[in-house]
Design an enzyme around this catalytic site. Structure first.
Site, PDB file in Angstrom:
ATOM      1  N   SER A  75      -9.304 -24.826   8.115  1.00 31.05           N
ATOM      2  CA  SER A  75     -10.317 -23.917   8.646  1.00 31.05           C
ATOM      3  C   SER A  75     -11.556 -23.911   7.761  1.00 31.05           C
ATOM      4  O   SER A  75     -11.820 -24.863   7.028  1.00 31.05           O
ATOM      5  CB  SER A  75      -9.706 -22.525   8.781  1.00 31.05           C
ATOM      6  N   SER A  76     -12.324 -22.804   7.831  1.00 33.49           N
ATOM      7  CA  SER A  76     -13.628 -22.792   7.179  1.00 33.49           C
ATOM      8  C   SER A  76     -13.570 -22.890   5.667  1.00 33.49           C
ATOM      9  O   SER A  76     -14.558 -23.269   5.055  1.00 33.49           O
ATOM     10  CB  SER A  76     -14.399 -21.525   7.568  1.00 33.49           C
ATOM     11  N   ILE A  77     -12.444 -22.571   5.049  1.00 32.12           N
ATOM     12  CA  ILE A  77     -12.449 -22.692   3.590  1.00 32.12           C
ATOM     13  C   ILE A  77     -12.476 -24.153   3.154  1.00 32.12           C
ATOM     14  O   ILE A  77     -12.742 -24.440   1.996  1.00 32.12           O
ATOM     15  CB  ILE A  77     -11.306 -21.925   2.886  1.00 32.12           C
TER      16      ILE A  77
END
Ligand SMILES: *[C@@H]1O[C@H](CO)[C@@H](O)[C@H](O)[C@H]1NC(C)=O
Ligand SMILES: *[C@@H]1O[C@H](CO)[C@@H](O)[C@H](O)[C@H]1NC(C)=O
Ligand SMILES: *[C@@H]1O[C@H](CO)[C@@H](O)[C@H](O)[C@H]1NC(C)=O
Length: 350
Positions: A34-36
């Site tokens: 995901s965004s991390i």
């Protein structure tokens, strides 16, 4: 509203798998999540509802201060995991490589690796549908990449490289926040909520393991963290379920070596004694607006803090570059309690 700030990012899992020759850089790294971990895939997704970080102040501490699509003031966790293993930074975003043509994609996939990570992505296809690349699609993209590699250099060479490659997976946070929000909206009984959580774990763990099995490889890591009490419990429960599933899976997948990392545990410890890590602000976002800079995402018209390294959070949801650095260090060769059964360094050298 203040509470919201801290939340979200933390309950993720980072899973890494590989078999590298001792001392040498692994041949390649493939990143899912995901965004991390996203390094720019979402810049290429159509639609106004897609979460993007391709504008300042994102990237203000990146080389040349350019916004790349990383949800950070600089490098993110994928970059620091990669750096620790001998790469310059995270492999590039799949969608930045014109995946429809094969030249640059195949060369990069063979020589360095590819990132399929996408902001908003979930283990379940139903999480943020239409505005992200879900894990199942990321795995499909990897399959397409692999087929092109095989066409270019042959199956033996590809298998030899993949068997020593590192696979990084960090996903689960979005599934849990979407599920928690749905539960809150529905006013269900305690019994129904317990049943829903049990079902959620089963679905998450099952689809997570099928993603790993499809890659049919070894070496990975995982974990989470977070701030709403109920979400913390959700993340901790998922961590436990995943830990036992991986332990059960390993003997059946010859060559699988993995490291499961506890992002939730690391975050809890850091937030309990932030001054030990040089932080002065563990609540407010560095870039944002409104109360604690947490009421809106990071825009060019946002308020920007002066002391970015002293903030745990870059924006209302994502870690600062310094936090990403500390997380990657802790998982690479930090305290043994954060990784199981081995740390990332041992994984890279296995
Ligand atoms: C689980 O993964 C399969 C295969 O990728 C996918 O078809 C299915 O929709 C996923 N299930 C959920 C609940 O997301
Ligand atoms: C939620 O459900 C309980 C028990 O069924 C009920 O007493 C309560 O009024 C409901 N609350 C809302 C906000 O609907
Ligand atoms: C800042 O920019 C965002 C995105 O363009 C916009 O939605 C918002 O209204 C702006 N805020 C202010 C205070 O101008």
């Amino acid at each position: 509203m203040g509470n919201l700030l801290l939340c979200l990012v933390l309950y993720v899992q980072v899973l890494v798998g590989t078999v590298a020759a001792a001392g040498a850089r692994p041949p390649a790294m493939y990143v899912f999540g995901s965004s991390i971990l996203d390094v720019g895939n979402n810049n290429y997704l159509p639609g106004g509802a897609v979460g993007r970080a391709n504008r300042r102040y994102n990237g203000i501490d990146f080389p040349a201060s350019i916004p790349t699509g990383r949800f950070s003031n600089g490098y993110n966790i994928a970059d620091y995991v990669a750096k620790n293993m001998g790469f310059a930074c995270s492999p590039p975003a799949y969608l930045s490589l014109a995946p429809d043509s094969s030249g640059p994609l195949v060369h990069t996939a063979v020589a360095y690796g590819i990132s399929y990570a996408s902001g908003g992505a979930g283990i379940l296809d139903s999480t943020n549908t239409g505005n992200t690349i879900p894990l199942s699609k990321q795995v499909q993209y990897f399959g397409a990449t692999k087929a092109k590699m095989v066409a270019a250099i042959g199956p033996c060479a590809v298998n030899a490289r993949l068997s020593r490659a590192i696979f990084v997976i960090a996903i689960g946070n979005n599934d849990m926040s979407v599920s928690a929000a749905a539960e809150r909206a529905q006013n269900k009984s305690a019994t129904d909520r317990r049943r829903d959580v049990a079902t959620l774990y089963v679905n998450l763990v099952s689809n997570y393991s099928s993603a790993i099995t499809v890659q049919c490889t070894a070496r990975v890591l995982s974990p989470m963290g977070e701030c709403w009490h109920s979400l913390n419990q959700l993340a901790a429960g998922f961590n436990d379920a995943l830990r036992s599933r991986l332990a059960g899976l390993a003997p059946r997948l010859p060559g699988l070596v993995y490291s499961l990392a506890d992002l939730l545990g690391f975050t809890r410890d850091t937030l309990a004694d932030p001054w030990a890590s040089g932080y002065t602000d563990i609540v407010g976002a560095c870039c944002g607006s409104g109360r604690l800079s947490g009421e809106a995402e990071c825009f060019p018209n946002s308020t920007l803090c002066a002391d970015r390294d002293q903030h745990v959070f870059w924006d209302r949801v994502h870690f600062s570059q310094r936090t990403a650095f500390l997380i990657a260090q802790a998982f690479y060769d930090g305290p043994a309690k954060y990784t199981t059964p081995i740390n990332f360094m041992q994984l890279a050298q296995s």
